[in-house]
Design an enzyme around this catalytic site. Structure first.
Site, mmCIF file in Angstrom:
data_model
loop_
_atom_site.group_PDB
_atom_site.id
_atom_site.type_symbol
_atom_site.label_atom_id
_atom_site.label_comp_id
_atom_site.label_asym_id
_atom_site.label_seq_id
_atom_site.Cartn_x
_atom_site.Cartn_y
_atom_site.Cartn_z
ATOM 1 C CG ASP A 20 -1.910 1.088 1.276
ATOM 2 O OD1 ASP A 20 -2.127 1.725 0.222
ATOM 3 O OD2 ASP A 20 -2.471 1.332 2.354
ATOM 4 C CE LYS B 293 -3.763 5.129 0.958
ATOM 5 N NZ LYS B 293 -3.256 4.131 1.929
ATOM 6 C CB ILE C 206 5.188 12.420 -14.531
ATOM 7 C CG1 ILE C 206 6.550 11.715 -14.399
ATOM 8 C CG2 ILE C 206 5.265 13.875 -14.080
ATOM 9 C CD1 ILE C 206 7.596 12.242 -15.369
ATOM 10 N NE ARG D 46 -5.974 2.290 13.555
ATOM 11 C CZ ARG D 46 -6.304 3.535 13.250
ATOM 12 N NH1 ARG D 46 -5.915 4.521 14.037
ATOM 13 N NH2 ARG D 46 -6.999 3.794 12.159
HETATM 14 O O1 C5P Z 1 -8.058 1.664 10.963
HETATM 15 P P1 C5P Z 1 -7.283 0.419 10.676
HETATM 16 O O2 C5P Z 1 -6.119 0.236 11.609
HETATM 17 O O3 C5P Z 1 -8.127 -0.835 10.541
HETATM 18 O O4 C5P Z 1 -6.656 0.733 9.268
HETATM 19 C C1 C5P Z 1 -6.214 -0.248 8.383
HETATM 20 C C2 C5P Z 1 -5.724 0.431 7.131
HETATM 21 O O5 C5P Z 1 -6.757 1.226 6.607
HETATM 22 C C3 C5P Z 1 -4.544 1.382 7.345
HETATM 23 O O6 C5P Z 1 -3.332 0.711 7.065
HETATM 24 C C4 C5P Z 1 -4.780 2.487 6.357
HETATM 25 O O7 C5P Z 1 -4.111 2.289 5.150
HETATM 26 C C5 C5P Z 1 -6.235 2.408 6.088
HETATM 27 N N1 C5P Z 1 -6.848 3.566 6.747
HETATM 28 C C6 C5P Z 1 -7.708 4.342 6.036
HETATM 29 N N2 C5P Z 1 -8.270 5.451 6.633
HETATM 30 C C7 C5P Z 1 -7.990 5.771 7.916
HETATM 31 C C8 C5P Z 1 -7.135 4.971 8.667
HETATM 32 C C9 C5P Z 1 -6.578 3.852 8.040
HETATM 33 O O8 C5P Z 1 -7.967 4.039 4.880
HETATM 34 N N3 C5P Z 1 -8.546 6.810 8.486
#
Ligand code: C5P
Length: 224
Positions: free
Chosen positions: A62, A64, A68, A199
């Site tokens: 991941d 992201k 370019i 988490r």
């Molecule tokens: O919130 P959680 O720990 O389950 O997040 C898992 C993944 O979701 C993170 O690694 C992050 O890439 C993504 N995430 C997200 N938006 C957030 C927090 C985390 O898309 N606010």
């Protein structure tokens, strides 16, 4: 016995490989797909990717990526050599087309997922749908999207799009900083291909018990 279900991707949001590998080993029989994000990747690089792959797991990198088109395409070419399964882009049509062309040329099975709108931000559906259409038309294999949008995106773009939902919280867990959250059952019923959960598992007092609870909920859910 609840067994590994690769619709569930556990986010290894850790500062170093020892914490990440401790969880991977703890969940070995339960989880077959892991997400490595910027925190862990920038700390440990390709070594952590290769180490987890050697344990027979699938990897979602991941990162992201955005730049370019030529630079995105070359970055994707490098990631494809790592033999990971999913990679995120956070970019536009020209970059996605260039990235997809490289995968075709190299016959790579890597799947490109473009981010629509970060789940920490609120957004109206039309903005998400526009990003989704642009991404899939340009050649992305799928999207990162909220569970709230998944049913409509699935209806609009059909079965072949990979729809990956972060922002998942079992009913009993805390929301942390996630805004647009849904439960594992809601996400699957809406048509999500994969759920990314961090988490609620990584910070649980007992990560195996938390994982088992989520897997049990997932196995009881049919697509709506
Ligand atoms: O919130 P959680 O720990 O389950 O997040 C898992 C993944 O979701 C993170 O690694 C992050 O890439 C993504 N995430 C997200 N938006 C957030 C927090 C985390 O898309 N606010």
């Amino acid at each position: 016995m609840t067994k590994a279900d690769d619709r569930l991707i556990v986010a290894l949001d850790f500062p170093d490989s020892s914490a990440a590998l401790e969880l991977v080993d703890n969940l070995d029989d339960l989880i077959s797909f892991y997400k490595i994000g910027m925190q862990l990747y920038f700390a440990e690089g390709n070594t952590i990717v290769e180490t987890i792959k050697k344990r027979g797991k699938k990897i979602f990198l991941d990162l992201k990526i955005n730049d370019i088109p030529e630079t995105v395409a070359r970055a994707v070419e490098s990631v494809a050599r790592l033999d990971v399964d999913f990679l995120t882009l956070f970019t536009n049509a020209g970059q996605i087309k260039a990235a997809r062309a490289i995968l075709t040329q190299t016959n790579s099975p890597l799947k490109l997922l473009n981010v629509t709108v970060l789940t920490s931000e609120t957004s109206d559906f039309s903005a998400v749908a526009a990003r989704a259409e642009l991404s899939l038309e340009a050649g992305a294999h799928g999207l990162i999207c909220s569970g709230y949008e998944t049913a409509e995106l699935r209806a609009r773009f059909g079965d072949s799009a990979i729809l990956v939902n972060p922002g998942i919280r079992p009913a009993s867990a805390s929301a942390d900083d996630q805004v647009r959250i849904v439960t594992p059952s809601q996400a699957l019923a809406a048509g999500a291909s994969n759920l990314v959960i961090g988490r609620p598992i990584t910070k649980a007092a007992d990560p195996r018990a938390a994982t088992l609870q989520i897997l049990t909920e997932m196995q009881a859910t049919r697509r709506g």
